[in-house]
Each structure stands twice: as structure tokens, then as C-alpha cells.
Design a protein around this motif. Structure first.
Motif, PDB file in Angstrom:
ATOM      1  N   LEU A  36      65.038  16.952 -18.863  1.00 55.37           N
ATOM      2  CA  LEU A  36      64.169  17.578 -19.613  1.00 55.37           C
ATOM      3  C   LEU A  36      62.731  18.034 -19.181  1.00 55.37           C
ATOM      4  O   LEU A  36      61.989  18.549 -19.732  1.00 55.37           O
ATOM      5  N   ALA A  37      62.727  17.886 -17.723  1.00 47.92           N
ATOM      6  CA  ALA A  37      61.242  18.272 -17.200  1.00 47.92           C
ATOM      7  C   ALA A  37      60.884  19.756 -17.461  1.00 47.92           C
ATOM      8  O   ALA A  37      62.079  20.272 -17.226  1.00 47.92           O
ATOM      9  N   THR A  38      59.774  19.717 -17.590  1.00 49.59           N
ATOM     10  CA  THR A  38      59.254  21.367 -17.907  1.00 49.59           C
ATOM     11  C   THR A  38      58.864  21.647 -16.625  1.00 49.59           C
ATOM     12  O   THR A  38      58.337  21.192 -15.692  1.00 49.59           O
ATOM     13  N   GLY A  39      59.323  23.101 -16.355  1.00 46.07           N
ATOM     14  CA  GLY A  39      58.899  23.861 -15.071  1.00 46.07           C
ATOM     15  C   GLY A  39      59.964  23.487 -13.879  1.00 46.07           C
ATOM     16  O   GLY A  39      60.501  22.213 -14.138  1.00 46.07           O
ATOM     17  N   ASN A  40      60.047  24.205 -12.983  1.00 44.08           N
ATOM     18  CA  ASN A  40      60.900  23.819 -11.992  1.00 44.08           C
ATOM     19  C   ASN A  40      60.012  23.448 -10.626  1.00 44.08           C
ATOM     20  O   ASN A  40      60.752  23.264  -9.475  1.00 44.08           O
ATOM     21  N   GLY A  41      58.612  23.365 -10.875  1.00 47.21           N
ATOM     22  CA  GLY A  41      57.792  22.978  -9.669  1.00 47.21           C
ATOM     23  C   GLY A  41      57.538  24.252  -8.622  1.00 47.21           C
ATOM     24  O   GLY A  41      56.347  24.055  -7.977  1.00 47.21           O
ATOM     25  N   LYS A  42      58.286  25.169  -8.705  1.00 51.59           N
ATOM     26  CA  LYS A  42      58.000  26.160  -7.660  1.00 51.59           C
ATOM     27  C   LYS A  42      56.516  26.949  -7.889  1.00 51.59           C
ATOM     28  O   LYS A  42      55.969  27.383  -7.092  1.00 51.59           O
ATOM     29  N   ASP A  43      56.233  26.955  -9.322  1.00 49.00           N
ATOM     30  CA  ASP A  43      55.019  27.456  -9.725  1.00 49.00           C
ATOM     31  C   ASP A  43      53.877  27.067  -9.218  1.00 49.00           C
ATOM     32  O   ASP A  43      52.936  27.619  -8.684  1.00 49.00           O
ATOM     33  N   LYS A  44      53.933  25.696  -9.003  1.00 48.81           N
ATOM     34  CA  LYS A  44      53.059  24.772  -8.303  1.00 48.81           C
ATOM     35  C   LYS A  44      52.839  25.377  -6.712  1.00 48.81           C
ATOM     36  O   LYS A  44      51.358  25.577  -6.298  1.00 48.81           O
ATOM     37  N   ILE A  45      53.753  25.411  -5.973  1.00 51.48           N
ATOM     38  CA  ILE A  45      53.549  25.787  -4.735  1.00 51.48           C
ATOM     39  C   ILE A  45      53.135  27.506  -4.699  1.00 51.48           C
ATOM     40  O   ILE A  45      52.223  27.689  -3.879  1.00 51.48           O
ATOM     41  N   GLU A  46      53.570  28.291  -5.583  1.00 48.37           N
ATOM     42  CA  GLU A  46      53.069  29.795  -5.763  1.00 48.37           C
ATOM     43  C   GLU A  46      51.676  29.706  -5.792  1.00 48.37           C
ATOM     44  O   GLU A  46      50.994  30.456  -4.983  1.00 48.37           O
ATOM     45  N   ARG A  47      51.142  28.757  -6.744  1.00 50.89           N
ATOM     46  CA  ARG A  47      49.770  28.797  -6.830  1.00 50.89           C
ATOM     47  C   ARG A  47      49.077  28.176  -5.572  1.00 50.89           C
ATOM     48  O   ARG A  47      47.998  29.010  -5.312  1.00 50.89           O
ATOM     49  N   ALA A  48      49.659  27.343  -5.006  1.00 56.67           N
ATOM     50  CA  ALA A  48      48.731  26.832  -3.648  1.00 56.67           C
ATOM     51  C   ALA A  48      48.728  27.950  -2.661  1.00 56.67           C
ATOM     52  O   ALA A  48      47.838  28.393  -1.881  1.00 56.67           O
ATOM     53  N   TYR A  49      49.905  28.736  -2.713  1.00 54.43           N
ATOM     54  CA  TYR A  49      50.006  29.817  -1.736  1.00 54.43           C
ATOM     55  C   TYR A  49      48.940  30.904  -2.254  1.00 54.43           C
ATOM     56  O   TYR A  49      48.364  31.498  -1.289  1.00 54.43           O
ATOM     57  N   ASP A  50      48.889  31.028  -3.356  1.00 53.87           N
ATOM     58  CA  ASP A  50      48.000  32.439  -3.821  1.00 53.87           C
ATOM     59  C   ASP A  50      46.401  31.960  -3.321  1.00 53.87           C
ATOM     60  O   ASP A  50      45.861  32.854  -2.935  1.00 53.87           O
ATOM     61  N   LYS A  51      46.457  30.827  -3.366  1.00 54.17           N
ATOM     62  CA  LYS A  51      44.788  30.386  -3.010  1.00 54.17           C
ATOM     63  C   LYS A  51      44.621  30.541  -1.372  1.00 54.17           C
ATOM     64  O   LYS A  51      43.384  31.126  -1.206  1.00 54.17           O
ATOM     65  N   LEU A  52      45.698  30.246  -0.619  1.00 48.88           N
ATOM     66  CA  LEU A  52      45.566  30.201   0.868  1.00 48.88           C
ATOM     67  C   LEU A  52      45.420  31.939   1.183  1.00 48.88           C
ATOM     68  O   LEU A  52      44.997  32.115   1.964  1.00 48.88           O
ATOM     69  N   ILE A  53      46.396  32.609   0.172  1.00 50.13           N
ATOM     70  CA  ILE A  53      46.407  34.092   0.571  1.00 50.13           C
ATOM     71  C   ILE A  53      44.892  34.650   0.370  1.00 50.13           C
ATOM     72  O   ILE A  53      44.443  35.514   1.026  1.00 50.13           O
ATOM     73  N   ARG A  54      44.428  34.372  -0.742  1.00 49.36           N
ATOM     74  CA  ARG A  54      42.969  34.935  -1.358  1.00 49.36           C
ATOM     75  C   ARG A  54      42.237  34.572  -0.263  1.00 49.36           C
ATOM     76  O   ARG A  54      41.142  35.189  -0.110  1.00 49.36           O
ATOM     77  N   SER A  55      42.194  33.246   0.456  1.00 48.53           N
ATOM     78  CA  SER A  55      41.059  32.815   1.369  1.00 48.53           C
ATOM     79  C   SER A  55      41.310  33.413   2.855  1.00 48.53           C
ATOM     80  O   SER A  55      40.787  33.164   3.597  1.00 48.53           O
ATOM     81  N   GLY A  56      42.510  34.034   2.700  1.00 52.33           N
ATOM     82  CA  GLY A  56      42.839  34.832   4.108  1.00 52.33           C
ATOM     83  C   GLY A  56      43.570  33.748   5.356  1.00 52.33           C
ATOM     84  O   GLY A  56      43.661  34.260   6.357  1.00 52.33           O
ATOM     85  N   LYS A  57      44.041  32.735   4.761  1.00 47.61           N
ATOM     86  CA  LYS A  57      44.598  31.652   5.634  1.00 47.61           C
ATOM     87  C   LYS A  57      46.167  31.933   5.783  1.00 47.61           C
ATOM     88  O   LYS A  57      46.740  31.001   6.476  1.00 47.61           O
ATOM     89  N   LEU A  58      46.780  32.689   4.945  1.00 52.30           N
ATOM     90  CA  LEU A  58      48.236  32.771   4.921  1.00 52.30           C
ATOM     91  C   LEU A  58      48.500  34.272   4.433  1.00 52.30           C
ATOM     92  O   LEU A  58      47.745  34.846   3.662  1.00 52.30           O
ATOM     93  N   SER A  59      49.410  34.898   5.240  1.00 54.23           N
ATOM     94  CA  SER A  59      49.832  36.268   4.586  1.00 54.23           C
ATOM     95  C   SER A  59      50.870  36.314   3.461  1.00 54.23           C
ATOM     96  O   SER A  59      51.700  35.463   3.307  1.00 54.23           O
ATOM     97  N   ARG A  60      51.012  37.259   2.888  1.00 50.58           N
ATOM     98  CA  ARG A  60      51.932  37.131   1.731  1.00 50.58           C
ATOM     99  C   ARG A  60      53.404  37.296   2.133  1.00 50.58           C
ATOM    100  O   ARG A  60      54.217  36.681   1.684  1.00 50.58           O
ATOM    101  N   GLU A  61      53.506  37.897   3.371  1.00 53.16           N
ATOM    102  CA  GLU A  61      54.943  37.856   3.870  1.00 53.16           C
ATOM    103  C   GLU A  61      55.453  36.356   4.289  1.00 53.16           C
ATOM    104  O   GLU A  61      56.427  35.880   3.982  1.00 53.16           O
TER     105      GLU A  61
END
Ligand code: CAA
Length: 278
Positions: A36-61
Motif C-alpha cells: 500500500l506504500a504511496t509512490g515508488n521512491g524514484k521521484d525522491k532520487i529524481e529530485r536529488a538529481y535535479d538539485k545536483l544538475i541545477r548546481s552544475g554538479k551532475l549532467s542530465r545525461e
């Protein structure tokens, strides 16, 4: 190597992220602990990566390449894994139930590890057809370098060595420890947080000043009350209760203020309020 991480709460997705970033790992099955858990957890990782991409520490690819390795879904996906890390709620009965289900569906060579922060490994693994070992990550898992590898008297040497090697391959610095209440880090850290709460409850100093004291006077990256909020005050309370029950030592008696905050659902970052507001 194919890995399954069970649990989509605070640490599960972060641990899945750590595995996905390791070259040796082909696939990470990020599985819900409860159907019954809500969400699949991947959205949390996507949010962490979005932050790293915005700060230039990780590329989108690069982020997409890591995300492509992560397959979300139910526990049944874990049947294909060679290594499994359980990170469901810190509750003995829930963990035991999840492991019994996984024991029935996973291949016999799949190594079972638990990310428990304090529960006895023997009791979690009781009745399983295979040994269980602790693989304890720290919050936030992508940043924290330590992994506690917790062995019981019955853990085969080969299993300890394999898990130590996997942790090293993840870029972590694993330490091998013998099972004991609170292992190493939490046995030191959690009573310190409890003590900081008693200093605040006695009116000795403000929340900010207690945290400033420990940041500037003990060189800690964040103060103990902010750390309690990061870990989750319910988790802090549950670790104290486990250590108290196992040892009977009154130094682990939880502060009444901690119990009250947990009753009021002021659990820290995850509920938007603890010692601080988020
Ligand atoms: N993936 C990859 N990198 C990430 C990331 C993520 N999801 N989130 C943050 N980072 C990176 C940031 O990009 C940053 O990198 P650089 O240093 O290269 O710039 C770095 O991590 C630090 O992040 P921030 O700048 O956002 O934050 P900060 O400098 O204020 O540090 C902190 C935050 C790492 C939490 C630090 O305050 C800290 O170490 N606090 C103590 C944490 C601690 O003690 N944890 C253990 C808790 S106990 C536990 O977990 C066990 C248990 O069983 C309860």
C-alpha cells in the motif's frame, strides 16, 4: 550485479541511488516494502538529481544513465537480485514479515542484508533459510562515507568479506563490527542527541545555541537537535528504546520531551516540524 533495495521511505531510495551510481551494478530493483506504500521512491532520487544538475554538479545525461538502472515495483522484483538490502520501517515484526516473504521468492544464492539502525540481526533473521547480515548506511546515504557491516556469531566469513567488498565498490568506507545494541555510531550519537534534548528541556540554552555550541565547540557539521530532525525523532526514540530494552542501562532512558514530540508527530524534516520548522 543485480541488487534489490526494499523500502521506499527515507533511506531506501537514497541507498538505491548509491548502488545505481556504482559501475559494477547493472540493475537496482527499488521495491515497495508494503503493497500500500504511496509512490515508488524514484521521484525522491529524481529530485536529488535535479538539485545536483541545477548546481552544475551532475549532467542530465549522467543522471538519466543512473536513473535508467533503477527499476521500481513490488517486492516480487527482488527475485532476480543477487544482493538484497532491506530498508523498511524500523519495526521488528514488519522486518521479519518482509524477510519471510522474500526468503520464499529469492534465489538461494541471493545475499540478504538489513539496514536496521539498532534491531538485533539474529531476531530479524530468525527462521530464514539463509544467514542475514547488517549493512547499515547513514543519512544522507549518497554523502555519508560509512557503512557498518554488522556480523553475528553465525555469519559466514565469506559473506562478511563479500559485503565489505560491495560497500568498498560503492565508494564507501565499511567497518566490520560485532552485533551489539546500537552498533557503533548510534550508540554514541543517539545518547548525545537525547542529552542535547535534556539541556534544552532544562532551559539551559536555546535550540540554536545548543546546536551552535556543538558545531563550533565540537566541530560537528550540524548540531545534535538539527541532526535529530534529520534522522527523524521517531527513529531516535525507537533506537533509545531498543538500547534500553537490550541493556537495561538508564543512560538510554528517552527524555520526556522527545516522547512528547513524537506523540505530537513533530518528527523533524519528514513531517515539516521537529526542533526546527521546514
Ligand atoms: N546525492 C549526491 N550528492 C549529494 C546529495 C545526493 N542526494 N545530497 C547532497 N549531496 C552533496 C552536495 O552536492 C554537497 O556536495 P559538495 O560538498 O561537493 O558541494 C554535499 O553533498 C553536502 O550537501 P549540502 O551542501 O546540501 O549540505 P551541507 O554541506 O550543509 O551538508 C550534511 C549536509 C551532509 C547533512 C552535513 O550537515 C552532515 O554531514 N551532517 C551530519 C549527518 C550525520 O551525522 N548523519 C548520520 C546520521 S545517523 C544515521 O543516519 C544512522 C541511523 O541509523 C539513524
Amino acid at each position: 550485479m543485480k541488487v534489490a533495495v526494499i523500502g521506499t521511505g527515507t533511506l531506501g531510495p537514497a541507498i538505491a541511488q548509491v548502488f545505481a551510481e556504482c559501475g559494477r551494478i547493472e540493475t537496482v530493483y527499488l521495491c515497495r516494502g508494503r503493497d500500500l506504500a504511496t509512490g515508488n521512491g524514484k521521484d525522491k532520487i529524481e529530485r536529488a538529481y535535479d538539485k545536483l544538475i541545477r548546481s552544475g554538479k551532475l549532467s542530465r545525461e549522467q543522471a538519466d544513465a543512473y536513473l535508467d538502472k533503477i527499476v521500481t515495483g513490488p517486492k516480487e522484483n527482488a527475485a532476480r537480485a543477487e544482493l538484497l538490502v532491506e530498508a523498511v520501517s524500523e519495526n521488528l515484526e514488519i522486518k521479519r514479515k518482509v524477510f519471510r516473504e522474500l526468503d520464499a521468492i529469492c534465489g538461494e544464492r541471493c545475499l540478504f542484508t538489513t539496514n536496521t539502525s539498532s534491531l538485533p540481526i539474529n531476531e530479524i533473521g530468525d527462521g530464514l533459510s539463509r544467514p542475514l547480515i547488517g549493512m547499515h548506511f547513514f543519512n544522507p546515504a549518497p554523502v555519508m562515507k560509512l557503512v557498518e557491516v554488522v556480523a553475528t556469531e553465525d555469519t559466514p566469513r565469506e559473506m562478511i568479506d563479500t559485503v565489505m567488498q560491495v560497500a568498498a565498490d560503492l565508494g564507501k568506507s565499511p567497518i566490520e563490527i560485532k552485533e551489539a545494541p546500537g552498533f557503533v555510531v548510534n550508540r554514541v550519537l543517539i545518547p548525545m542527541i537525547n542529552e542535547a534534548i535534556s539541556i534544552y528541556a532544562e532551559g539551559v540554552a536555546s535550540i540554536d545555541d545548543i546546536d551552535t555550541a556543538m558545531r563550533l565547540g565540537a566541530n560537528q557539521p550540524m548540531g545534535p537537535l538539527a541532526l535529530g530532525d534529520l534522522i527523524g525523532l521517531d527513529v531516535v526514540l525507537s533506537i533509545l528504546n531498543v538500547m534500553l530494552k537490550d541493556t537495561g542501562d538508564p543512560k538510554y532512558v528517552p527524555q520526556p520531551m522527545l516522547k512528547k514530540m513524537v506523540r505530537e508527530k513533530k518528527l523533524g524534516r519528514k513531517t515539516g516540524e521537529g526542533f526546527y520548522k521546514y
